[in-house]
Design an enzyme around this catalytic site. Structure first.
Site, PDB file in Angstrom:
ATOM      1  N   SER A 105     -35.293 -37.827   9.596  1.00  0.00           N
ATOM      2  CA  SER A 105     -35.391 -38.671   8.293  1.00  0.00           C
ATOM      3  C   SER A 105     -36.503 -36.890   7.781  1.00  0.00           C
ATOM      4  O   SER A 105     -35.824 -36.049   8.163  1.00  0.00           O
ATOM      5  CB  SER A 105     -36.718 -39.025   8.758  1.00  0.00           C
ATOM      6  N   ASN A 106     -37.306 -36.755   6.843  1.00  0.00           N
ATOM      7  CA  ASN A 106     -38.264 -35.424   6.542  1.00  0.00           C
ATOM      8  C   ASN A 106     -39.268 -36.208   6.119  1.00  0.00           C
ATOM      9  O   ASN A 106     -39.660 -37.377   6.153  1.00  0.00           O
ATOM     10  CB  ASN A 106     -37.461 -35.288   5.458  1.00  0.00           C
ATOM     11  N   PRO A 107     -40.361 -35.431   6.206  1.00  0.00           N
ATOM     12  CA  PRO A 107     -42.108 -35.011   6.435  1.00  0.00           C
ATOM     13  C   PRO A 107     -42.027 -35.948   4.235  1.00  0.00           C
ATOM     14  O   PRO A 107     -43.698 -35.660   4.340  1.00  0.00           O
ATOM     15  CB  PRO A 107     -42.230 -33.958   6.153  1.00  0.00           C
TER      16      PRO A 107
END
Ligand code: CTP
Length: 224
Positions: A26-28
């Site tokens: 995923s990503n932040p």
């Protein structure tokens, strides 16, 4: 007769791409920009559907909120509401790539692969850009270099009306920051710098900008 409210669709947050039932890439993204846009649109009396990936933010009051996890789930939810919306703000940080395979069972740690084979994920906004009939499409470009040139390419490639370009990886702007600086580029060659300012303030400016365009378009239709 009172005009019907503007129907606004917003996507927010990250997507997750699993390679087994308990592990994902995923990503932040915090979802703050999208939630701020949804709140600003509600404050203006618009009907709002917010499709959000996993974030730690409460539902904006008065909005219909659809919580999703993967890119495919986000795509399906947006496809459901897109035909009937007037404007889409695509703030979500959709994963561009996903594991080629997802094991149906939790992989034992001594069997975890050293390398995960990846494949491209669907570009949701490009797909909606191909399907658009009269909707206004606003994309959000996250760039670390050549901000405006790269954003303009995306505006064209995804058939957008606006792109809000923001620099990521610098203090005071980007994914998890409370504030942001946006260069808003429009299809007709327009350019406007918004911020640096709190995401809530920028969201209000974006809604105002798109709201006046929609009002002009509606007036034009009524006069015809
Ligand atoms: N987007 C999308 N589906 C994807 C990737 C991006 O719908 N698989 C949308 C984002 O929500 C955003 C816009 O496309 O509104 C631009 O996203 P960005 O990550 O800046 O660009 P990419 O198209 O992913 O290109 P690149 O990663 O090469 O910069």
């Amino acid at each position: 007769m009172e005009a019907s409210p503007i129907r606004c669709l917003v996507s927010a947050g990250p997507t997750r791409e699993y390679f087994d039932p308990v592990r994902f890439l995923s990503n932040p993204s915090s979802g703050r920009m999208g939630f701020a846009v949804a709140e600003a649109a509600r404050a203006r009396g618009w009907d709002v559907v917010l499709v959000s990936g996993p974030v730690a933010l409460p539902d904006p009051e008065g909005a219909r909120v659809v919580r999703v996890e993967t890119g495919d789930e986000m795509h399906a939810a947006l496809l459901e509401y897109f035909p009937d919306c007037d404007v889409l703000f695509m703030t979500a940080a959709v994963m561009d790539t996903r594991p080629r395979q997802c094991s149906p069972h939790k992989v034992k740690k001594d069997q975890l692969p050293g390398v995960i084979e990846m494949e491209p994920a669907t570009d949701i906004l490009a797909d909606l850009g191909r399907r658009k009939t009269g909707q206004i499409l606003v994309g959000f470009a996250a760039e670390t270099e050549n901000l405006e040139a790269n954003a303009r390419v995306k505006l064209e490639r995804k058939n957008l009306d606006f792109i809000a370009a923001n620099e990521v990886g610098v203090p005071g702007s980007g994914f998890v920051s409370e504030t942001n600086r946006i260069v808003l580029l429009s299809r007709d060659g327009g350019r406007e710098v918004l911020g640096p300012a709190a995401k809530s303030e920028l969201a209000g400016r974006l809604i105002e900008r798109v709201g006046s365009l929609l009002a002009r378009a509606r007036k034009g239709r009524e006069e015809r």
